[in-house]
Design a protein around this motif. Structure first.
Motif, PDB file in Angstrom:
ATOM      1  N   ALA A 181       0.686  -1.205  -0.021  1.00 34.09           N
ATOM      2  CA  ALA A 181       0.082   0.005  -0.125  1.00 34.09           C
ATOM      3  C   ALA A 181       0.781   1.300   0.060  1.00 34.09           C
ATOM      4  CB  ALA A 181      -0.988  -0.084   1.201  1.00 34.09           C
ATOM      5  N   ALA A 182       1.874   1.188   0.538  1.00 39.62           N
ATOM      6  CA  ALA A 182       2.785   2.289   0.826  1.00 39.62           C
ATOM      7  C   ALA A 182       3.462   2.500  -0.601  1.00 39.62           C
ATOM      8  CB  ALA A 182       3.958   2.100   1.854  1.00 39.62           C
ATOM      9  N   GLN A 183       3.988   1.381  -1.085  1.00 38.10           N
ATOM     10  CA  GLN A 183       4.634   1.664  -2.686  1.00 38.10           C
ATOM     11  C   GLN A 183       3.418   1.953  -3.461  1.00 38.10           C
ATOM     12  OE1 GLN A 183       5.794  -2.573  -2.951  1.00 38.10           O
ATOM     13  NE2 GLN A 183       7.849  -1.973  -2.495  1.00 38.10           N
ATOM     14  N   LYS A 184       2.087   1.923  -3.571  1.00 35.64           N
ATOM     15  CA  LYS A 184       1.325   2.341  -4.207  1.00 35.64           C
ATOM     16  C   LYS A 184       1.123   3.906  -3.995  1.00 35.64           C
ATOM     17  CE  LYS A 184      -3.814   2.210  -5.039  1.00 35.64           C
ATOM     18  NZ  LYS A 184      -5.053   2.117  -4.076  1.00 35.64           N
ATOM     19  N   ASP A 185       1.185   4.123  -2.878  1.00 38.69           N
ATOM     20  CA  ASP A 185       1.026   5.634  -2.649  1.00 38.69           C
ATOM     21  C   ASP A 185       2.418   6.306  -3.106  1.00 38.69           C
ATOM     22  OD1 ASP A 185      -1.345   5.203  -1.307  1.00 38.69           O
ATOM     23  OD2 ASP A 185      -0.588   5.117   0.764  1.00 38.69           O
ATOM     24  N   ILE A 186       3.400   5.806  -3.102  1.00 41.72           N
ATOM     25  CA  ILE A 186       4.632   6.436  -3.519  1.00 41.72           C
ATOM     26  C   ILE A 186       4.475   6.390  -5.238  1.00 41.72           C
ATOM     27  CG2 ILE A 186       7.173   6.032  -3.826  1.00 41.72           C
ATOM     28  CD1 ILE A 186       7.127   4.968  -0.974  1.00 41.72           C
ATOM     29  N   ALA A 187       3.954   5.286  -5.786  1.00 37.03           N
ATOM     30  CA  ALA A 187       3.999   5.461  -7.268  1.00 37.03           C
ATOM     31  C   ALA A 187       2.781   6.476  -7.531  1.00 37.03           C
ATOM     32  CB  ALA A 187       3.412   4.228  -7.758  1.00 37.03           C
ATOM     33  N   ASN A 188       1.946   6.529  -6.865  1.00 41.74           N
ATOM     34  CA  ASN A 188       0.918   7.680  -7.294  1.00 41.74           C
ATOM     35  C   ASN A 188       1.606   9.169  -7.159  1.00 41.74           C
ATOM     36  OD1 ASN A 188      -1.229   6.133  -7.911  1.00 41.74           O
ATOM     37  ND2 ASN A 188      -1.980   5.786  -6.172  1.00 41.74           N
ATOM     38  N   ALA A 189       2.324   9.337  -6.085  1.00 45.31           N
ATOM     39  CA  ALA A 189       2.971  10.574  -5.984  1.00 45.31           C
ATOM     40  C   ALA A 189       3.966  10.833  -7.039  1.00 45.31           C
ATOM     41  CB  ALA A 189       3.738  10.812  -4.566  1.00 45.31           C
ATOM     42  N   GLN A 190       4.885   9.835  -7.418  1.00 46.72           N
ATOM     43  CA  GLN A 190       5.870   9.963  -8.484  1.00 46.72           C
ATOM     44  C   GLN A 190       4.962  10.140  -9.971  1.00 46.72           C
ATOM     45  OE1 GLN A 190       7.791   6.284  -8.169  1.00 46.72           O
ATOM     46  NE2 GLN A 190       9.483   7.105  -6.765  1.00 46.72           N
ATOM     47  N   LEU A 191       3.916   9.589 -10.222  1.00 50.74           N
ATOM     48  CA  LEU A 191       3.149   9.990 -11.282  1.00 50.74           C
ATOM     49  C   LEU A 191       2.647  11.167 -11.360  1.00 50.74           C
ATOM     50  CD1 LEU A 191       1.479   8.634 -13.867  1.00 50.74           C
ATOM     51  CD2 LEU A 191      -0.496   8.441 -12.143  1.00 50.74           C
ATOM     52  N   LYS A 192       2.059  11.880 -10.218  1.00 54.99           N
ATOM     53  CA  LYS A 192       1.595  13.274 -10.256  1.00 54.99           C
ATOM     54  C   LYS A 192       2.878  14.379 -10.429  1.00 54.99           C
ATOM     55  CE  LYS A 192      -2.127  12.750  -7.146  1.00 54.99           C
ATOM     56  NZ  LYS A 192      -2.867  12.752  -5.906  1.00 54.99           N
ATOM     57  N   ILE A 193       3.930  13.841  -9.783  1.00 54.62           N
ATOM     58  CA  ILE A 193       5.346  14.637 -10.014  1.00 54.62           C
ATOM     59  C   ILE A 193       5.602  14.430 -11.318  1.00 54.62           C
ATOM     60  CG2 ILE A 193       7.802  14.633  -9.677  1.00 54.62           C
ATOM     61  CD1 ILE A 193       6.969  13.869  -6.764  1.00 54.62           C
ATOM     62  N   ALA A 194       5.602  13.464 -12.244  1.00 56.77           N
ATOM     63  CA  ALA A 194       6.183  13.422 -13.711  1.00 56.77           C
ATOM     64  C   ALA A 194       5.006  14.110 -14.373  1.00 56.77           C
ATOM     65  CB  ALA A 194       5.872  11.871 -14.002  1.00 56.77           C
ATOM     66  N   PHE A 195       3.736  14.099 -14.215  1.00 55.36           N
ATOM     67  CA  PHE A 195       2.687  14.771 -14.929  1.00 55.36           C
ATOM     68  C   PHE A 195       2.972  16.278 -14.954  1.00 55.36           C
ATOM     69  CE2 PHE A 195      -1.718  16.181 -15.828  1.00 55.36           C
ATOM     70  CZ  PHE A 195      -1.691  16.098 -16.989  1.00 55.36           C
ATOM     71  N   ASP A 196       3.481  16.841 -13.498  1.00 53.56           N
ATOM     72  CA  ASP A 196       3.554  18.150 -13.550  1.00 53.56           C
ATOM     73  C   ASP A 196       4.765  18.619 -13.924  1.00 53.56           C
ATOM     74  OD1 ASP A 196       1.318  18.671 -11.866  1.00 53.56           O
ATOM     75  OD2 ASP A 196       2.367  18.449  -9.908  1.00 53.56           O
ATOM     76  N   LYS A 197       5.783  17.650 -14.153  1.00 50.53           N
ATOM     77  CA  LYS A 197       7.087  18.125 -14.813  1.00 50.53           C
ATOM     78  C   LYS A 197       6.784  18.060 -16.545  1.00 50.53           C
ATOM     79  CE  LYS A 197      11.752  16.459 -15.638  1.00 50.53           C
ATOM     80  NZ  LYS A 197      11.852  16.971 -16.865  1.00 50.53           N
ATOM     81  N   LEU A 198       5.877  17.156 -16.740  1.00 48.21           N
ATOM     82  CA  LEU A 198       5.611  16.978 -18.324  1.00 48.21           C
ATOM     83  C   LEU A 198       4.826  18.510 -18.468  1.00 48.21           C
ATOM     84  CD1 LEU A 198       5.265  15.781 -21.149  1.00 48.21           C
ATOM     85  CD2 LEU A 198       3.003  14.881 -19.951  1.00 48.21           C
ATOM     86  N   LYS A 199       3.947  18.815 -17.834  1.00 53.32           N
ATOM     87  CA  LYS A 199       3.247  20.105 -17.995  1.00 53.32           C
ATOM     88  C   LYS A 199       4.235  21.438 -18.083  1.00 53.32           C
ATOM     89  CE  LYS A 199      -0.038  19.822 -14.828  1.00 53.32           C
ATOM     90  NZ  LYS A 199      -1.199  20.051 -14.196  1.00 53.32           N
ATOM     91  N   HIS A 200       5.240  21.379 -17.094  1.00 54.27           N
ATOM     92  CA  HIS A 200       6.000  22.343 -17.045  1.00 54.27           C
ATOM     93  C   HIS A 200       6.921  22.554 -18.196  1.00 54.27           C
ATOM     94  CE1 HIS A 200       9.891  24.397 -15.731  1.00 54.27           C
ATOM     95  NE2 HIS A 200       9.170  25.139 -15.077  1.00 54.27           N
ATOM     96  N   ASP A 201       7.555  21.263 -18.705  1.00 56.87           N
ATOM     97  CA  ASP A 201       8.491  21.104 -19.937  1.00 56.87           C
ATOM     98  C   ASP A 201       7.720  21.897 -21.096  1.00 56.87           C
ATOM     99  OD1 ASP A 201      10.411  20.383 -18.296  1.00 56.87           O
ATOM    100  OD2 ASP A 201      10.168  18.338 -18.843  1.00 56.87           O
ATOM    101  N   LEU A 202       6.263  21.384 -21.195  1.00 55.59           N
ATOM    102  CA  LEU A 202       5.686  21.627 -22.352  1.00 55.59           C
ATOM    103  C   LEU A 202       5.411  23.286 -22.187  1.00 55.59           C
ATOM    104  CD1 LEU A 202       2.940  18.873 -22.930  1.00 55.59           C
ATOM    105  CD2 LEU A 202       4.952  19.311 -24.299  1.00 55.59           C
ATOM    106  N   PHE A 203       5.055  23.861 -21.090  1.00 53.46           N
ATOM    107  CA  PHE A 203       4.853  24.998 -21.087  1.00 53.46           C
ATOM    108  C   PHE A 203       5.953  26.046 -21.382  1.00 53.46           C
ATOM    109  CE2 PHE A 203       5.529  28.969 -18.589  1.00 53.46           C
ATOM    110  CZ  PHE A 203       4.321  29.693 -18.966  1.00 53.46           C
ATOM    111  N   ASP A 204       7.080  25.393 -20.947  1.00 51.28           N
ATOM    112  CA  ASP A 204       8.683  26.075 -21.400  1.00 51.28           C
ATOM    113  C   ASP A 204       8.498  26.186 -22.944  1.00 51.28           C
ATOM    114  OD1 ASP A 204       9.246  26.741 -18.978  1.00 51.28           O
ATOM    115  OD2 ASP A 204      10.611  24.930 -18.543  1.00 51.28           O
ATOM    116  N   LYS A 205       8.475  25.007 -23.494  1.00 49.30           N
ATOM    117  CA  LYS A 205       8.295  24.947 -24.842  1.00 49.30           C
ATOM    118  C   LYS A 205       7.435  26.014 -25.765  1.00 49.30           C
ATOM    119  CE  LYS A 205      10.784  20.642 -25.201  1.00 49.30           C
ATOM    120  NZ  LYS A 205      10.587  18.874 -25.528  1.00 49.30           N
TER     121      LYS A 205
END
Length: 94
Positions: free
Chosen positions: A46-70
């Motif tokens: 369950a803890a690994q699932k929570d960590i994976a979800n947090a990493q997914l959100k971070i990766a999505f936010d990074k993608l949005k940031h990178d696309l915004f920069d471009k």
């Protein structure tokens, strides 16, 4: 019948009963330990699932940031071209 004769007579069955009770206690103990390990693994999962979800959100936010920069770079380039055209257009009429 003396105690010695009693124990000689029932030594085999008593040993069987003692061995089976001991085996039962050991089996119950191992089952309890194994159930505790399973609960611990479930909590870890369950803890690994929570960590994976947090990493997914971070990766999505990074993608949005990178696309915004471009997109912002493209906007600045287009803005520069348009401003250059406007300035050159204005200077040609001067």
């Amino acid at each position: 019948m003396t105690w010695l004769e009693f124990f000689k007579t029932f030594a085999g069955p008593m040993a069987t009963v003692i061995a089976s009770v001991t085996a039962g206690v050991v089996a119950i103990w191992f089952g309890t330990v194994q159930a505790g390990i399973a609960r611990s693994q479930a909590a870890t999962s369950a803890a690994q699932k929570d960590i994976a979800n947090a990493q997914l959100k971070i990766a999505f936010d990074k993608l949005k940031h990178d696309l915004f920069d471009k997109r912002y770079e493209i906007y600045l380039a287009a803005k520069g071209v348009i401003e250059g055209d406007i300035q050159s257009f204005s200077c040609e009429r001067c």
